[in-house]
Write an enzyme that holds these catalytic residues in place. Structure first.
Site, PDB file in Angstrom:
ATOM      1  N   ARG A 100       0.833  -1.210   0.000  1.00 27.68           N
ATOM      2  CA  ARG A 100       0.000   0.000   0.000  1.00 27.68           C
ATOM      3  C   ARG A 100       0.865   1.256   0.000  1.00 27.68           C
ATOM      4  NH1 ARG A 100      -5.047  -1.446   3.970  1.00 27.68           N
ATOM      5  NH2 ARG A 100      -6.139  -2.757   2.464  1.00 27.68           N
ATOM      6  N   LYS A 116     -17.515 -17.476   4.243  1.00 27.61           N
ATOM      7  CA  LYS A 116     -18.974 -17.595   4.296  1.00 27.61           C
ATOM      8  C   LYS A 116     -19.694 -17.010   3.095  1.00 27.61           C
ATOM      9  CE  LYS A 116     -19.431 -17.491   9.277  1.00 27.61           C
ATOM     10  NZ  LYS A 116     -19.920 -16.707  10.403  1.00 27.61           N
ATOM     11  N   GLY A 171      -7.162  -8.064   0.217  1.00 30.81           N
ATOM     12  CA  GLY A 171      -7.297  -8.879   1.426  1.00 30.81           C
ATOM     13  C   GLY A 171      -6.574 -10.207   1.315  1.00 30.81           C
ATOM     14  N   GLY A 179     -12.313  -4.576   1.411  1.00 28.62           N
ATOM     15  CA  GLY A 179     -13.699  -4.142   1.602  1.00 28.62           C
ATOM     16  C   GLY A 179     -14.171  -3.214   0.493  1.00 28.62           C
TER      17      GLY A 179
HETATM   18  P1  AMP Z   1     -13.193 -14.131   3.515  1.00 23.55           P
HETATM   19  O1  AMP Z   1     -12.710 -13.061   4.442  1.00 23.55           O
HETATM   20  O2  AMP Z   1     -14.653 -14.367   3.537  1.00 23.55           O
HETATM   21  O3  AMP Z   1     -12.623 -14.001   2.114  1.00 23.55           O
HETATM   22  O4  AMP Z   1     -12.623 -15.483   4.110  1.00 23.55           O
HETATM   23  C1  AMP Z   1     -11.268 -15.775   4.169  1.00 23.55           C
HETATM   24  C2  AMP Z   1     -11.085 -16.911   5.109  1.00 23.55           C
HETATM   25  O5  AMP Z   1     -11.828 -18.023   4.672  1.00 23.55           O
HETATM   26  C3  AMP Z   1      -9.666 -17.383   5.236  1.00 23.55           C
HETATM   27  O6  AMP Z   1      -9.175 -17.005   6.483  1.00 23.55           O
HETATM   28  C4  AMP Z   1      -9.775 -18.895   5.096  1.00 23.55           C
HETATM   29  O7  AMP Z   1      -9.065 -19.590   6.097  1.00 23.55           O
HETATM   30  C5  AMP Z   1     -11.252 -19.155   5.243  1.00 23.55           C
HETATM   31  N1  AMP Z   1     -11.685 -20.377   4.557  1.00 23.55           N
HETATM   32  C6  AMP Z   1     -11.480 -20.707   3.286  1.00 23.55           C
HETATM   33  N2  AMP Z   1     -11.959 -21.933   3.012  1.00 23.55           N
HETATM   34  C7  AMP Z   1     -12.492 -22.400   4.151  1.00 23.55           C
HETATM   35  C8  AMP Z   1     -13.137 -23.623   4.523  1.00 23.55           C
HETATM   36  N3  AMP Z   1     -13.319 -24.616   3.627  1.00 23.55           N
HETATM   37  N4  AMP Z   1     -13.569 -23.744   5.794  1.00 23.55           N
HETATM   38  C9  AMP Z   1     -13.385 -22.758   6.685  1.00 23.55           C
HETATM   39  N5  AMP Z   1     -12.780 -21.596   6.409  1.00 23.55           N
HETATM   40  C10 AMP Z   1     -12.346 -21.405   5.148  1.00 23.55           C
END
Ligand code: AMP
Length: 399
Positions: free
Chosen positions: A38, A200, A353, A376
């Site tokens: 950044r 999620k 991210g 974000g």
């Molecule tokens: P996000 O911030 O929603 O992009 O999520 C990123 C996070 O999702 C990372 O820290 C990963 O460890 C987690 N992640 C990815 N795949 C899985 C999975 N199959 N089960 C649980 N966590 C996950």
């Protein structure tokens, strides 16, 4: 609406130019900066402005000091790193405003740089407080926003301040971000493929609903895939599932089918008996996830399938890891996809991210077209929202 960029503003010589940057960079326990993308991203704008002979006043936030002065969150290490990148001494102000800051600014010559202290040392920053914005503006003549990563926040140094400083513009980092985003989403060369991963569905639902109306293919991996797989009737063991979103997941897949958007989910996965780096794990198909086991990565067949979806792609947009890539045992899916994205003959845009660090860890950051500096902010653009920081610049440009 048009945005004015800093190189469209004439005669910067000796002008006081306030540049909002995002130097919110990761640091280790000793305060050493561990990743400076950044800071490096804002260098072209800062360099340009000092070369024009202006006096540069920089402002940024760092971490979450929650409106209090906390030494841990000082901007000093970031200004030192900027100094190294520019080969120039940066004067670190002891505060955001006040007599000592005034003295520093009054003593500036054209081409010099003062870095203000962390704007989040004051609660007025996050409250978008006009009085705090006035204190920050402090007689500056030109305002530049080069902080894409914080432009989804209506904060004082991003939004309120644009109503105070008379001339407003965006920097070059901001221009890159907007240009690549437009290339991918406004006027994409097709096929346009979106890859979504991460924990999620709930965090990316609006993005998904938007993308399904826009893209030619959607690839879903990461934890979010298992809500979709459950919606299709598979037993997914203890994998991450949001039961309240199963109906929504079905609707998204129906919509994709109606629009002729091809929808890809993992066909195999790496399952573990615990959410731990050292957990026992093995590869299985998504049809055979045993009761009590959780899927923490996509498997090799899915990695091959997902790479195949990119073969004819002309534009690829990727946000979110394919598995728990922070643990080596569950990182292979994400790295192998990073490799495939890096090797494909397309404009490839990486949302910030986690995806940013995954692409760097995989060593393919030099092979993708663009890595956004905003997590974000990037997602909000994908959701079709207008960013308050960008909107503030548009309004001024109209006048
Ligand atoms: P996000 O911030 O929603 O992009 O999520 C990123 C996070 O999702 C990372 O820290 C990963 O460890 C987690 N992640 C990815 N795949 C899985 C999975 N199959 N089960 C649980 N966590 C996950």
């Amino acid at each position: 609406m048009p945005i004015r960029y800093i190189d469209q503003i004439k005669d910067l010589k000796d002008k006081k130019v306030f540049i909002r940057v995002d130097f919110n960079v990761p640091q280790d326990d000793k305060g050493n900066i561990t990743e400076d993308t950044r800071i490096a991203g804002a260098v072209p704008t800062i360099k340009y402005v000092i070369e024009q002979g202006a006096k540069v006043i920089l402002a940024s936030h760092l971490g979450r000091p929650k409106g209090e002065k906390k030494a841990k969150y000082t901007m000093a290490p970031a200004s030192r790193r900027l100094g190294e990148l520019l080969g120039k001494k940066i004067k670190q102000a002891p505060d955001c405003f006040g007599p000592e800051v005034d003295k520093l600014i009054a003593g500036m010559k054209g081409g010099e740089i003062v870095m203000l202290e962390n704007v989040r040392f004051y609660p007025g920053e996050e409250k978008n407080d006009a009085a705090f914005a006035e204190q920050l503006a402090n007689g500056c003549e030109i305002y530049v926003n080069d902080a894409f990563a914080v432009s989804h926040r209506a904060h004082a140094s991003v939004e309120a301040i644009t109503k105070i400083i008379p001339v407003i513009a965006a920097g070059f980092l901001m221009r890159n971000e907007m240009t690549f985003f437009d290339k991918a989403m406004t006027n994409p060369v097709r096929p346009l493929v979106a890859i979504l991963g991460g924990a999620k569905v709930s965090g990316k639902l609006e993005v998904l609903e938007k993308l399904v109306n826009k893209v030619d293919k959607i690839v879903i991996g990461g934890g979010m895939a298992f809500t979709f797989l459950k919606a299709m009737g598979y037993s997914v063991g203890k994998s991450l599932v949001e039961d309240d979103l199963i109906v929504t997941a079905k609707k998204v897949m129906d919509k994709a089918q109606k629009r002729g958007v091809t929808f890809y989910l993992p066909v195999d996965c790496v399952v573990a008996n615990a959410f731990e780096a050292t957990a026992t794990n093995f590869i299985t198909t998504v049809q055979e996830i045993p009761e009590g086991w959780m899927a923490l990565d996509i498997g090799p067949a899915s990695a091959t399938l997902f790479a195949e979806t990119l073969r004819d792609a002309k534009t690829v947009i990727w946000n979110g890891p394919m598995g728990v890539f922070e643990m080596d045992a569950f990182a292979r899916g994400t790295f192998s996809l990073a490799e495939a994205v890096g090797n494909c003959y397309a404009t490839t845009i990486i949302g910030g991210g986690d995806t940013d660090s995954a692409v760097r860890k995989a060593g393919v950051d030099g092979k993708v077209s663009y890595i956004s500096t905003g997590g974000g902010a990037f997602l909000e653009l994908l959701e079709g929202k207008s960013l308050p920081g960008v909107k503030a610049l548009e309004i001024k440009a109209k006048k």
